[in-house]
Design an enzyme around this catalytic site. Structure first.
Site, PDB file in Angstrom:
ATOM      1  N   ALA A   9       0.880  -1.187   0.000  1.00 18.36           N
ATOM      2  CA  ALA A   9       0.000   0.000   0.000  1.00 18.36           C
ATOM      3  C   ALA A   9       0.913   1.231   0.000  1.00 18.36           C
ATOM      4  CB  ALA A   9      -0.965  -0.009   1.180  1.00 18.36           C
ATOM      5  N   LEU A  10       1.782   1.248  -0.985  1.00 21.94           N
ATOM      6  CA  LEU A  10       2.886   2.214  -1.004  1.00 21.94           C
ATOM      7  C   LEU A  10       2.404   3.641  -1.216  1.00 21.94           C
ATOM      8  CD1 LEU A  10       5.488   0.212  -3.150  1.00 21.94           C
ATOM      9  CD2 LEU A  10       5.162   0.218  -0.662  1.00 21.94           C
ATOM     10  N   HIS A  24       7.125   5.716   1.476  1.00 18.02           N
ATOM     11  CA  HIS A  24       7.890   4.543   1.031  1.00 18.02           C
ATOM     12  C   HIS A  24       8.811   4.927  -0.127  1.00 18.02           C
ATOM     13  CE1 HIS A  24       4.107   2.460   2.576  1.00 18.02           C
ATOM     14  NE2 HIS A  24       5.052   1.872   3.282  1.00 18.02           N
ATOM     15  N   GLN A  40       3.682  -9.412  13.305  1.00 16.92           N
ATOM     16  CA  GLN A  40       3.821  -8.132  14.011  1.00 16.92           C
ATOM     17  C   GLN A  40       2.484  -7.473  14.314  1.00 16.92           C
ATOM     18  OE1 GLN A  40       6.138  -6.390  10.665  1.00 16.92           O
ATOM     19  NE2 GLN A  40       5.040  -4.508  11.132  1.00 16.92           N
ATOM     20  N   ASP A  78       8.364   5.519  12.003  1.00 17.21           N
ATOM     21  CA  ASP A  78       8.294   4.438  12.992  1.00 17.21           C
ATOM     22  C   ASP A  78       9.556   4.522  13.851  1.00 17.21           C
ATOM     23  OD1 ASP A  78       5.839   2.735  12.112  1.00 17.21           O
ATOM     24  OD2 ASP A  78       6.871   3.280  10.279  1.00 17.21           O
ATOM     25  N   GLY A 104      11.978   4.332   7.887  1.00 21.97           N
ATOM     26  CA  GLY A 104      11.466   5.682   8.107  1.00 21.97           C
ATOM     27  C   GLY A 104      11.420   6.014   9.590  1.00 21.97           C
ATOM     28  N   ARG A 138      -2.286   3.285   6.503  1.00 24.13           N
ATOM     29  CA  ARG A 138      -3.578   3.233   7.209  1.00 24.13           C
ATOM     30  C   ARG A 138      -4.413   4.497   7.000  1.00 24.13           C
ATOM     31  NH1 ARG A 138      -0.219   0.484  10.888  1.00 24.13           N
ATOM     32  NH2 ARG A 138      -0.942  -1.629  11.381  1.00 24.13           N
TER      33      ARG A 138
HETATM   34  P1  AMP Z   1       5.305  -0.021   6.355  1.00 28.00           P
HETATM   35  O1  AMP Z   1       4.924  -0.419   4.963  1.00 28.00           O
HETATM   36  O2  AMP Z   1       4.297   0.818   7.050  1.00 28.00           O
HETATM   37  O3  AMP Z   1       5.814  -1.182   7.172  1.00 28.00           O
HETATM   38  O4  AMP Z   1       6.550   0.947   6.189  1.00 28.00           O
HETATM   39  C1  AMP Z   1       7.706   0.541   5.481  1.00 28.00           C
HETATM   40  C2  AMP Z   1       8.786   1.544   5.753  1.00 28.00           C
HETATM   41  O5  AMP Z   1       8.365   2.838   5.288  1.00 28.00           O
HETATM   42  C3  AMP Z   1       9.106   1.699   7.250  1.00 28.00           C
HETATM   43  O6  AMP Z   1      10.504   1.839   7.425  1.00 28.00           O
HETATM   44  C4  AMP Z   1       8.371   2.972   7.601  1.00 28.00           C
HETATM   45  O7  AMP Z   1       8.942   3.656   8.692  1.00 28.00           O
HETATM   46  C5  AMP Z   1       8.519   3.775   6.320  1.00 28.00           C
HETATM   47  N1  AMP Z   1       7.482   4.810   6.247  1.00 28.00           N
HETATM   48  C6  AMP Z   1       6.154   4.657   6.416  1.00 28.00           C
HETATM   49  N2  AMP Z   1       5.520   5.851   6.350  1.00 28.00           N
HETATM   50  C7  AMP Z   1       6.480   6.781   6.151  1.00 28.00           C
HETATM   51  C8  AMP Z   1       6.472   8.203   6.014  1.00 28.00           C
HETATM   52  N3  AMP Z   1       5.344   8.910   6.075  1.00 28.00           N
HETATM   53  N4  AMP Z   1       7.648   8.840   5.830  1.00 28.00           N
HETATM   54  C9  AMP Z   1       8.804   8.120   5.773  1.00 28.00           C
HETATM   55  N5  AMP Z   1       8.883   6.788   5.888  1.00 28.00           N
HETATM   56  C10 AMP Z   1       7.743   6.122   6.081  1.00 28.00           C
END
Ligand code: AMP
Length: 285
Positions: free
Chosen positions: A30-31, A35, A59, A150, A147, A187
């Site tokens: 859900a990029l 991302h 997780q 998190d 990122g 989300r």
């Molecule tokens: P996720 O798909 O939510 O597990 O995120 C994958 C990676 O993208 C993780 O390292 C997150 O911290 C990073 N990420 C998610 N949202 C953001 C954002 N708004 N800005 C920067 N990095 C992000």
């Protein structure tokens, strides 16, 4: 770019076309632009980039959250197609590929796994450690991109690298936001429109915290944060803490803050049914 779905295919590719340095960007799909910013950094710094897309059940402490987590592989691939190069890989494994056998490992991250997210999402970081260590073993990257959105996850992953002796540099990148300030998150698309409109209050409150630190102490700031966010009836704070960026120990008064560390205000908010997290670096001077 090439799309691979099995460990076997991944290994076959490694036998032929992988040039170092290798950059890994782990995602749950859900990029969005957040991302993409990680992927673009990886492209700038690495000869081969691997983007993994895997919604890791280990997780999720909440089954409903796992069920409702947005998935849109087709759109993800379109987005990645626009930036990845011929030699780069997208790895989209099934549960069986990541966990061919039940993964019973228990990690110990000390205080990192005892505060904030860990208190509200029991087992979450143990699940993160399982999937990230498996991805590291499978892709053997030189650099892996995460990122700061998190914030606690970055600290846990750095600890994981140390504990397991991985020879991997963790590159932590800034939070990418919507134009109204809301931190981008997969989300966000699940937020009801009325709630989505009010969600920027989270970032605006954090910015205010940063400026209030000059005059007020932390107990007053915590009251302000709660009042400012919970004045919206659908918003409920799970936690707001100011922590250092190494041990993540919450500070209760300004005089507990040392000059040798950086501090972040970290927040989790239930916005309707959706849980949002965000953070901001606190400027001390
Ligand atoms: P996720 O798909 O939510 O597990 O995120 C994958 C990676 O993208 C993780 O390292 C997150 O911290 C990073 N990420 C998610 N949202 C953001 C954002 N708004 N800005 C920067 N990095 C992000």
């Amino acid at each position: 770019m090439k799309v691979v779905t099995t460990v076997k295919e991944l290994r076959r590719k490694f036998g032929k076309v992988i040039f170092p340095p290798v950059g890994l960007v782990p995602t749950m799909g859900a990029l969005h632009e957040g991302h993409l910013s990680l992927v673009l950094s990886a492209i700038r710094e690495c000869e081969t980039v691997i983007v993994s897309i895997y919604v890791n059940p280990e997780q999720f402490n909440d089954k409903e959250d796992l069920k409702n987590y947005p998935r849109n592989t087709e759109k993800d691939l379109e987005m990645l197609q626009g930036v990845l190069r011929g030699n780069d890989l997208v790895f989209i494994p099934s549960d069986k590929e990541i966990y061919p056998e039940k993964d019973t490992r228990i990690f110990n991250f000390g205080n990192l796994d005892k505060v904030m997210e860990a208190l509200h999402r029991p087992g979450h970081f143990n699940g993160v450690a399982k999937v990230v260590s498996r991805l590291f073993e499978l892709t053997n990257p030189d650099i892996s991109y995460f990122g700061i959105k998190d914030f606690q996850q970055v600290a846990v992953v750095k600890a994981l690298v140390k504990q397991c002796g991985f020879n991997i540099r963790i590159s932590a990148k800034p939070v990418i936001r919507e134009t109204d300030g809301l931190a981008m998150s997969s989300r966000n698309q699940l937020l009801e429109p009325g709630i989505r409109d009010q969600a920027p209050v989270i970032y605006h409150t954090l910015r205010k915290v940063s400026s209030m630190m000059k005059e007020k102490d932390i107990p007053d700031i915590k009251i302000f944060v709660r009042n400012n966010i919970e004045k919206h009836k659908d918003f409920e704070i799970e936690y707001f803490e100011i922590v250092d960026d190494v041990e993540l120990i919450p500070v209760n008064r300004k005089d507990e803050m040392g000059n040798d560390r950086r501090y972040y205000g970290c927040i989790a908010v239930k916005a309707g049914k959706i849980r949002l997290i965000d953070n901001i670096e606190i400027e001390l001077s």
